[in-house]
Design a protein around this motif. Structure first.
Motif, PDB file in Angstrom:
ATOM      1  N   ARG A  92     -23.998  52.886  12.492  1.00 53.53           N
ATOM      2  CA  ARG A  92     -23.511  54.245  12.224  1.00 53.53           C
ATOM      3  C   ARG A  92     -21.989  54.291  12.319  1.00 53.53           C
ATOM      4  NH1 ARG A  92     -26.735  56.695  15.392  1.00 53.53           N
ATOM      5  NH2 ARG A  92     -25.417  56.596  17.244  1.00 53.53           N
ATOM      6  N   ARG A  93     -21.437  53.630  13.350  1.00 51.48           N
ATOM      7  CA  ARG A  93     -19.973  53.592  13.500  1.00 51.48           C
ATOM      8  C   ARG A  93     -19.321  52.869  12.336  1.00 51.48           C
ATOM      9  NH1 ARG A  93     -18.709  51.045  19.070  1.00 51.48           N
ATOM     10  NH2 ARG A  93     -16.577  51.558  18.486  1.00 51.48           N
ATOM     11  N   ILE A  94     -19.932  51.768  11.905  1.00 47.13           N
ATOM     12  CA  ILE A  94     -19.399  51.006  10.771  1.00 47.13           C
ATOM     13  C   ILE A  94     -19.411  51.860   9.507  1.00 47.13           C
ATOM     14  CG2 ILE A  94     -19.894  49.071   9.210  1.00 47.13           C
ATOM     15  CD1 ILE A  94     -20.839  47.531  11.763  1.00 47.13           C
ATOM     16  N   PHE A  95     -20.537  52.518   9.238  1.00 47.85           N
ATOM     17  CA  PHE A  95     -20.641  53.366   8.043  1.00 47.85           C
ATOM     18  C   PHE A  95     -19.640  54.514   8.097  1.00 47.85           C
ATOM     19  CE2 PHE A  95     -24.211  50.999   6.805  1.00 47.85           C
ATOM     20  CZ  PHE A  95     -24.628  51.405   5.549  1.00 47.85           C
ATOM     21  N   ARG A  96     -19.490  55.112   9.265  1.00 47.48           N
ATOM     22  CA  ARG A  96     -18.555  56.232   9.404  1.00 47.48           C
ATOM     23  C   ARG A  96     -17.124  55.769   9.122  1.00 47.48           C
ATOM     24  NH1 ARG A  96     -19.298  57.815  14.734  1.00 47.48           N
ATOM     25  NH2 ARG A  96     -21.277  58.764  14.156  1.00 47.48           N
ATOM     26  N   MET A  97     -16.740  54.639   9.711  1.00 46.42           N
ATOM     27  CA  MET A  97     -15.376  54.133   9.517  1.00 46.42           C
ATOM     28  C   MET A  97     -15.146  53.672   8.077  1.00 46.42           C
ATOM     29  SD  MET A  97     -15.025  52.046  13.093  1.00 46.42           S
ATOM     30  CE  MET A  97     -13.293  51.642  13.036  1.00 46.42           C
ATOM     31  N   TYR A  99     -17.053  54.307   5.094  1.00 47.76           N
ATOM     32  CA  TYR A  99     -17.245  55.238   3.989  1.00 47.76           C
ATOM     33  C   TYR A  99     -16.553  56.583   4.190  1.00 47.76           C
ATOM     34  CZ  TYR A  99     -20.551  51.948   2.049  1.00 47.76           C
ATOM     35  OH  TYR A  99     -21.124  50.831   1.505  1.00 47.76           O
ATOM     36  N   LEU A 100     -16.531  57.105   5.402  1.00 45.80           N
ATOM     37  CA  LEU A 100     -15.931  58.426   5.612  1.00 45.80           C
ATOM     38  C   LEU A 100     -14.430  58.342   5.869  1.00 45.80           C
ATOM     39  CD1 LEU A 100     -18.626  60.228   7.797  1.00 45.80           C
ATOM     40  CD2 LEU A 100     -18.487  60.016   5.320  1.00 45.80           C
ATOM     41  N   GLU A 101     -14.016  57.344   6.636  1.00 39.69           N
ATOM     42  CA  GLU A 101     -12.596  57.243   6.991  1.00 39.69           C
ATOM     43  C   GLU A 101     -11.825  56.307   6.079  1.00 39.69           C
ATOM     44  OE1 GLU A 101     -12.568  56.186  11.123  1.00 39.69           O
ATOM     45  OE2 GLU A 101     -13.846  57.903  11.663  1.00 39.69           O
ATOM     46  N   GLY A 102     -12.531  55.480   5.318  1.00 39.36           N
ATOM     47  CA  GLY A 102     -11.871  54.601   4.350  1.00 39.36           C
ATOM     48  C   GLY A 102     -11.239  53.354   4.934  1.00 39.36           C
ATOM     49  N   ALA A 103     -11.671  52.942   6.127  1.00 40.34           N
ATOM     50  CA  ALA A 103     -11.123  51.722   6.746  1.00 40.34           C
ATOM     51  C   ALA A 103     -11.688  50.495   6.032  1.00 40.34           C
ATOM     52  CB  ALA A 103     -11.480  51.685   8.225  1.00 40.34           C
ATOM     53  N   SER A 104     -10.918  49.418   6.020  1.00 40.09           N
ATOM     54  CA  SER A 104     -11.396  48.179   5.411  1.00 40.09           C
ATOM     55  C   SER A 104     -12.338  47.475   6.382  1.00 40.09           C
ATOM     56  CB  SER A 104     -10.226  47.259   5.072  1.00 40.09           C
ATOM     57  OG  SER A 104      -9.638  46.770   6.263  1.00 40.09           O
ATOM     58  N   GLN A 105     -13.119  46.530   5.868  1.00 40.58           N
ATOM     59  CA  GLN A 105     -14.033  45.791   6.728  1.00 40.58           C
ATOM     60  C   GLN A 105     -13.271  44.996   7.783  1.00 40.58           C
ATOM     61  OE1 GLN A 105     -16.884  43.523   4.488  1.00 40.58           O
ATOM     62  NE2 GLN A 105     -17.612  45.320   3.369  1.00 40.58           N
ATOM     63  N   GLN A 106     -12.111  44.497   7.427  1.00 40.56           N
ATOM     64  CA  GLN A 106     -11.294  43.740   8.372  1.00 40.56           C
ATOM     65  C   GLN A 106     -10.789  44.659   9.490  1.00 40.56           C
ATOM     66  OE1 GLN A 106      -8.413  41.344   6.446  1.00 40.56           O
ATOM     67  NE2 GLN A 106      -7.790  40.289   8.303  1.00 40.56           N
ATOM     68  N   GLU A 107     -10.352  45.866   9.135  1.00 42.06           N
ATOM     69  CA  GLU A 107      -9.896  46.828  10.150  1.00 42.06           C
ATOM     70  C   GLU A 107     -11.039  47.233  11.077  1.00 42.06           C
ATOM     71  OE1 GLU A 107      -6.416  49.117   7.570  1.00 42.06           O
ATOM     72  OE2 GLU A 107      -8.494  49.809   7.448  1.00 42.06           O
ATOM     73  N   ILE A 108     -12.218  47.415  10.511  1.00 44.64           N
ATOM     74  CA  ILE A 108     -13.389  47.779  11.323  1.00 44.64           C
ATOM     75  C   ILE A 108     -13.743  46.631  12.261  1.00 44.64           C
ATOM     76  CG2 ILE A 108     -15.847  48.363  11.257  1.00 44.64           C
ATOM     77  CD1 ILE A 108     -15.261  49.648   8.485  1.00 44.64           C
ATOM     78  N   GLY A 109     -13.733  45.413  11.738  1.00 45.64           N
ATOM     79  CA  GLY A 109     -14.023  44.240  12.563  1.00 45.64           C
ATOM     80  C   GLY A 109     -13.061  44.127  13.731  1.00 45.64           C
ATOM     81  N   HIS A 110     -11.790  44.384  13.469  1.00 41.48           N
ATOM     82  CA  HIS A 110     -10.788  44.333  14.538  1.00 41.48           C
ATOM     83  C   HIS A 110     -11.056  45.417  15.588  1.00 41.48           C
ATOM     84  CE1 HIS A 110      -6.973  43.498  16.461  1.00 41.48           C
ATOM     85  NE2 HIS A 110      -6.657  44.783  16.379  1.00 41.48           N
ATOM     86  N   ALA A 111     -11.362  46.614  15.139  1.00 37.54           N
ATOM     87  CA  ALA A 111     -11.610  47.726  16.065  1.00 37.54           C
ATOM     88  C   ALA A 111     -12.887  47.531  16.876  1.00 37.54           C
ATOM     89  CB  ALA A 111     -11.689  49.044  15.291  1.00 37.54           C
ATOM     90  N   LEU A 112     -13.913  46.938  16.272  1.00 39.65           N
ATOM     91  CA  LEU A 112     -15.201  46.782  16.955  1.00 39.65           C
ATOM     92  C   LEU A 112     -15.416  45.375  17.506  1.00 39.65           C
ATOM     93  CD1 LEU A 112     -17.500  48.747  14.452  1.00 39.65           C
ATOM     94  CD2 LEU A 112     -16.355  49.587  16.509  1.00 39.65           C
TER      95      LEU A 112
END
Length: 128
Positions: A92-97, A99-112
């Motif tokens: 859910r956090r990945i999808f939110r970041m 699709y809704l916030e427009g973060a890249s997969q690399q940015e999400i990986g770094h954050a999580l």
């Protein structure tokens, strides 16, 4: 919910904002028009130019924009509801970041603290 629908979320939000700005700050010059009429006061037709503002046209355009905004907001709400109903917290956090916030997969990986490939697998695993 398809990937295409999810990816259109940011664009729909931007379109809602654009349409609302067109309602709030209309281009009144576009509603000014002119027409030629024949003036018969002298007994024979004399062409006269008439300039005016198309109030009905402006109201039709505003109504059309409001209808489109409502449609887009409904679609966005469906996407948000789909994402909020994902049972796994991490997904859910990945999808939110993503699709809704427009973060890249690399940015999400770094954050999580996950690999980018893990992010990609979770997205593809959850979508039909």
């Amino acid at each position: 919910m398809t990937k295409k629908q999810l990816e259109s979320y940011k664009s729909m939000k931007a379109e809602i904002k654009e349409l609302q700005e067109r309602i709030d700050f209309p281009d009144n010059n576009a509603m000014i028009g002119s027409s030629i009429i024949n003036d018969y006061r002298s007994g024979y037709p004399v062409p006269q130019a008439v300039v005016g503002f198309d109030w009905d046209g402006m109201q039709r355009r505003e109504k059309r924009y409001k209808r489109k905004i409502a449609e887009l907001e409904r679609e966005c709400a469906e996407i948000e509801e789909f994402i909020e109903n994902i049972s796994d917290s991490m997904t859910r956090r990945i999808f939110r970041m993503y699709y809704l916030e427009g973060a890249s997969q690399q940015e999400i990986g770094h954050a999580l603290h996950l690999e980018r490939s893990s992010i990609s697998r979770k997205i593809h695993k959850h979508l039909p």
